[in-house]
Write an enzyme that holds these catalytic residues in place. Structure first.
Site, PDB file in Angstrom:
ATOM      1  N   CYS A  24      55.046 -12.896-101.995  1.00 28.77           N
ATOM      2  CA  CYS A  24      56.458 -13.182-102.239  1.00 28.77           C
ATOM      3  C   CYS A  24      57.340 -12.010-101.794  1.00 28.77           C
ATOM      4  CB  CYS A  24      56.687 -13.400-103.714  1.00 28.77           C
ATOM      5  SG  CYS A  24      55.630 -14.641-104.433  1.00 28.77           S
ATOM      6  N   ARG A  57      55.551 -11.637 -94.633  1.00 27.32           N
ATOM      7  CA  ARG A  57      54.673 -11.422 -95.786  1.00 27.32           C
ATOM      8  C   ARG A  57      53.954 -12.705 -96.196  1.00 27.32           C
ATOM      9  NH1 ARG A  57      55.990  -6.827 -99.047  1.00 27.32           N
ATOM     10  NH2 ARG A  57      55.255  -7.974-100.839  1.00 27.32           N
ATOM     11  N   TRP A  67      55.284 -17.346-102.425  1.00 25.47           N
ATOM     12  CA  TRP A  67      53.937 -17.679-101.995  1.00 25.47           C
ATOM     13  C   TRP A  67      53.255 -18.203-103.246  1.00 25.47           C
ATOM     14  CZ3 TRP A  67      48.769 -16.271-102.780  1.00 25.47           C
ATOM     15  CH2 TRP A  67      47.894 -16.530-101.721  1.00 25.47           C
ATOM     16  N   ASN A  69      58.123 -11.312-108.248  1.00 28.58           N
ATOM     17  CA  ASN A  69      56.885 -11.176-107.458  1.00 28.58           C
ATOM     18  C   ASN A  69      55.784 -10.779-108.421  1.00 28.58           C
ATOM     19  OD1 ASN A  69      58.356 -11.560-105.158  1.00 28.58           O
ATOM     20  ND2 ASN A  69      58.045  -9.500-104.337  1.00 28.58           N
ATOM     21  N   GLY A  70      54.576 -11.263-108.167  1.00 27.77           N
ATOM     22  CA  GLY A  70      53.451 -10.852-109.007  1.00 27.77           C
ATOM     23  C   GLY A  70      52.935 -12.002-109.852  1.00 27.77           C
ATOM     24  N   GLU A  93      35.417  -6.475 -87.874  1.00 28.19           N
ATOM     25  CA  GLU A  93      36.864  -6.529 -87.666  1.00 28.19           C
ATOM     26  C   GLU A  93      37.223  -7.555 -86.587  1.00 28.19           C
ATOM     27  OE1 GLU A  93      39.318  -5.838 -89.223  1.00 28.19           O
ATOM     28  OE2 GLU A  93      41.004  -5.645 -87.873  1.00 28.19           O
ATOM     29  N   LYS A 130      39.702 -10.827 -87.209  1.00 26.59           N
ATOM     30  CA  LYS A 130      40.878 -11.140 -86.377  1.00 26.59           C
ATOM     31  C   LYS A 130      40.771 -12.580 -85.894  1.00 26.59           C
ATOM     32  CE  LYS A 130      43.104  -8.618 -87.236  1.00 26.59           C
ATOM     33  NZ  LYS A 130      42.724  -7.598 -88.135  1.00 26.59           N
ATOM     34  N   GLU A 161      41.224 -15.233 -88.873  1.00 25.56           N
ATOM     35  CA  GLU A 161      42.516 -15.328 -89.562  1.00 25.56           C
ATOM     36  C   GLU A 161      43.622 -15.898 -88.688  1.00 25.56           C
ATOM     37  OE1 GLU A 161      44.166 -11.719 -91.276  1.00 25.56           O
ATOM     38  OE2 GLU A 161      43.473 -10.511 -89.616  1.00 25.56           O
ATOM     39  N   HIS A 170      17.005 -13.461 -89.496  1.00 25.28           N
ATOM     40  CA  HIS A 170      16.710 -13.741 -90.906  1.00 25.28           C
ATOM     41  C   HIS A 170      17.511 -14.927 -91.416  1.00 25.28           C
ATOM     42  CE1 HIS A 170      14.177 -10.214 -91.073  1.00 25.28           C
ATOM     43  NE2 HIS A 170      15.115  -9.615 -90.345  1.00 25.28           N
ATOM     44  N   LYS A 221      50.878 -10.897 -95.907  1.00 26.22           N
ATOM     45  CA  LYS A 221      50.689  -9.559 -95.345  1.00 26.22           C
ATOM     46  C   LYS A 221      50.176  -8.582 -96.394  1.00 26.22           C
ATOM     47  CE  LYS A 221      50.902  -6.284 -92.307  1.00 26.22           C
ATOM     48  NZ  LYS A 221      49.757  -6.227 -91.381  1.00 26.22           N
TER      49      LYS A 221
HETATM   50  C1  AGP Z   1      43.915  -7.978 -91.847  1.00 25.90           C
HETATM   51  O1  AGP Z   1      44.273  -8.502 -90.638  1.00 25.90           O
HETATM   52  C2  AGP Z   1      44.368  -8.703 -93.014  1.00 25.90           C
HETATM   53  N1  AGP Z   1      45.666  -9.163 -92.946  1.00 25.90           N
HETATM   54  C3  AGP Z   1      43.897  -8.183 -94.364  1.00 25.90           C
HETATM   55  O2  AGP Z   1      42.512  -8.264 -94.354  1.00 25.90           O
HETATM   56  C4  AGP Z   1      44.316  -6.754 -94.807  1.00 25.90           C
HETATM   57  O3  AGP Z   1      43.695  -5.798 -94.010  1.00 25.90           O
HETATM   58  C5  AGP Z   1      43.943  -6.591 -96.292  1.00 25.90           C
HETATM   59  O4  AGP Z   1      44.624  -7.546 -97.040  1.00 25.90           O
HETATM   60  C6  AGP Z   1      44.212  -5.212 -96.816  1.00 25.90           C
HETATM   61  O5  AGP Z   1      45.571  -4.928 -96.825  1.00 25.90           O
HETATM   62  P1  AGP Z   1      46.102  -3.458 -97.032  1.00 25.90           P
HETATM   63  O6  AGP Z   1      45.597  -2.660 -95.882  1.00 25.90           O
HETATM   64  O7  AGP Z   1      47.586  -3.581 -97.035  1.00 25.90           O
HETATM   65  O8  AGP Z   1      45.553  -2.958 -98.324  1.00 25.90           O
END
Ligand code: AGP
Length: 622
Positions: A2, A30, A80, A106-107, A495, A499, A502, A518, A617
């Site tokens: 949010c 976000r 959100w 928010n929260g 990583e 990418k 997501e 395995h 985000k």
């Molecule tokens: C990465 O592309 C993601 N959006 C997500 O995994 C992110 O790295 C994770 O939520 C951690 O966020 P932060 O680095 O703000 O703690």
């Protein structure tokens, strides 16, 4: 997740609604599913609330770009969904029945059921499924019960709320004022008094929302309150006593949160990686030596006495830590245990053996990472935060802070912050190895020189993007992708795979190449795309063997290696080469083609690259 904005402006100055909508636009990245604003009309004395489900554009059109909601003071929110589906009814702002208290949040309020039951016993009714409506009505209850000031009413409510919150509230009896409070969820207040039309006091959950208006901000601390008027802000503690907070100047360029000619923030941020890496290196390299002076003002970290390091992080930050583990263990011979922050806090970790618990976070607000940090602090272990957002909660609470200098990152899929995190971890590894006497001055200097080559090597890798674009177009209908590698290459695979999933919504997995046999190899079918990452000389042949194994089961192979390893073309149908550095630093170049591949695949599939579905985000709730 949010987003909150607020503006208390001067009569005759800038109207609030366009400012709120502009701020919310900057927070779109976000992640959200509905939005709303509340603006007090100074002529009628009424506060109008307008909400819309879906994209912010709906709210913009519903309010005639803000013109239909006149007034100089208001609050806005992008939601959100957590409690209750995305809908207009559940969208914020929420209001008490008589419109006495209107607010956004928010929260997560963990005990909202219990508070709701209490309020129902006092004849309150509820129109939404949200925890926020409960918070707003709780404030209304205390306001009426004690006939207190807004600060007292909010404080009474806050001591009864369990969970995390950033709250912005307006009271009917206090025109032109906004009240804000926070716990575990960021809130900043910005002030402009330049004689310009947009003079006033701004509120936001994140810097980009107000960056175009002001860079002078106050970070609201834990359990602190603020009262905003057109003339400035006053701050209070939980007892209602006035307190002072020092202002901070945001160093980010005003256009840093704009796309700057790129079609998407992600592409812009991918291209900003050489700069992010260079800026991060330059911040810690002084006269050919590494100087890891912490920004927390504490004494510099003494790495020579560090025996064992624990790292907790989420998502890509966790992947950066995984890469860091290989580099630190190999170079400095310090054991590093990397935990998912969401697991760390619930496994009752045994921390006595750790000399240091590090957390890695772009936002500095990730709920699980923050909780891991607090747990380590509670147990008396020195904590280090590797953070991008200056002044974030994690940065403020850690004993030591090493900032990454990536600048604001807007795209949900992180790229430049990840790359900058790698740099800090390399710096830690090299410095620890040197301080411990494991490497001599020559090796130390050579490693520093190799790190200084990373920005150019990344630039050269970016120059080759057309090949990746071509390949992505060919594979845009892929359904499964496997990334395999060993050692440091495995960390890169994790990583690359994140990418991919997501932003393309293609199922993918990052797998330790030796583990395929395995179980996972049974998933390989004719045509399955397998990406082999081979940047580590000592593991090269082992991974080739694994590639050949999946190829003989029908997989289509893409290889990613350093220039010179042309024999990979004997096995893989498509090979991408990156400049080789000291092998310990090859994650920095190898990740670039994988970021580009995910980007181009997402584009080819017609998806929202910067705002993938269901993601936010900054994950400020558990
Ligand atoms: C990465 O592309 C993601 N959006 C997500 O995994 C992110 O790295 C994770 O939520 C951690 O966020 P932060 O680095 O703000 O703690």
């Amino acid at each position: 997740m949010c987003g909150i904005v607020g503006f208390a402006g001067k009569q005759g100055g800038e109207q609030a609604a366009p400012i709120l909508l502009g701020g919310l636009k900057k927070l779109e990245y976000r992640g959200y599913d509905s939005a709303g604003i509340a603006v007090r009309d100074d002529v009628s004395g009424e506060t109008r609330i307008v909400k819309a489900k879906g994209r912010l554009a709906m709210l913009v059109s519903k309010t005639d770009e803000g013109r239909a909601v006149p007034g100089f003071c208001g609050i806005g929110h992008t939601r959100w969904a957590t409690h209750g589906e995305p809908s207009e009814l559940n969208a914020h702002p929420h209001t008490s029945e008589d419109g006495n208290v209107i607010g956004v949040h928010n929260g997560i309020i963990e005990n909202y059921q219990e508070l709701k039951a209490k309020l129902m016993r006092h004849n309150y009714t509820f129109y939404s499924e949200t925890d926020t409506e409960v918070a707003i009505k709780l404030i209304d209850y205390y306001y009426k019960k004690y006939l207190h000031t807004p600060v007292d009413a909010i404080n009474h409510a806050l001591v009864r709320i369990r969970g995390s919150y950033a709250l912005a509230v307006m009271f009917k009896d206090y025109p032109g004022e906004i009240y804000a409070a926070r716990k575990d969820s960021p809130m900043i207040i910005g002030v402009t008094q330049n004689g310009s039309k947009d003079d006033g006091t701004y509120l936001a959950s994140d810097v980009p929302a107000i960056l175009s208006h002001t860079r002078e901000v106050y970070y609201l601390g834990e359990l602190q309150l603020a009262r905003l008027t057109a003339d400035g802000a006053t701050f209070y503690n939980l007892d209602g006593d006035e307190i002072s907070i020092e202002p901070t100047t945001i160093e980010w360029e005003a256009d840093a949160a704009e796309k700057g000619g790129f079609e998407h923030f992600m592409m812009k941020e991918i291209h900003e990686q050489p700069k992010a890496i260079r800026d991060t290196l330059n911040a810690y390299l002084k006269e050919g030596q590494i100087n890891l002076a912490s920004e927390s003002g504490s004494a510099p970290l003494d790495l020579s006495s560090v025996r064992r390091i624990g790292v907790a992080a989420c998502g890509s930050a966790w992947h950066a830590a995984m890469a860091g583990k290989y580099v630190i263990e190999k170079l400095a011979r310090i054991p590093v245990d990397v935990d998912l922050a969401s697991e760390f806090r619930y496994r009752d970790p045994i921390l006595d053996e750790y000399s240091l618990i590090a957390v890695v976070s772009q936002s500095g607000e990730t709920a699980d990472t923050l909780a891991a940090l607090r747990l380590a602090k509670e147990r008396g272990i020195p904590t280090l935060a590797i953070v991008n957002v200056v002044g974030s909660t994690i940065a403020r609470e850690a004993d030591y802070v090493l900032y990454t200098y990536a600048g604001p990152e807007i795209a949900v899929a992180t790229t430049k912050a990840y790359s900058a995190q790698l740099i800090i971890l390399y710096l830690l590894a090299v410095q620890a190895a040197y301080e411990k006497g494991i490497i001599n001055l020559d090796r130390y200097s050579a490693l520093i020189q190799s790190m200084q080559q990373i920005p150019n090597a990344v630039e050269r890798t970016l120059d080759n993007k057309e090949r990746i674009q071509w390949f992505a177009a060919k594979y845009s209908s892929a359904q499964n992708v496997y990334f395999i590698g060993r050692g440091l290459d495995y960390a890169i695979c994790l990583e690359g795979s994140l990418k991919m999933k997501e932003i393309t919504y293609i199922h993918s997995e990052g797998y330790a190449a030796g583990e395929l046999k395995h179980g996972t190899i049974s998933l390989i079918e004719p045509g399955t795309l397998v990406v082999g990452v081979l940047t580590q000389e000592d593991l090269y042949e082992k991974t080739i063997s694994n590639l050949v194994e999946v190829k003989s089961r029908g997989a289509y192979l893409m290889g990613l290696t350093t220039f010179g390893h042309y024999d990979l073309e004997d096995s893989a149908s498509f090979v991408v080469y990156v400049p080789g550095l000291d092998p310990l630093f090859n994650a920095s170049t190898a990740i670039i083609p994988l970021q580009l591949m995910a980007y181009y695949l997402s584009l080819a599939r017609g998806l929202d690259v910067d705002k993938p579905r269901n993601l936010a985000k900054s994950v400020t709730v558990e």
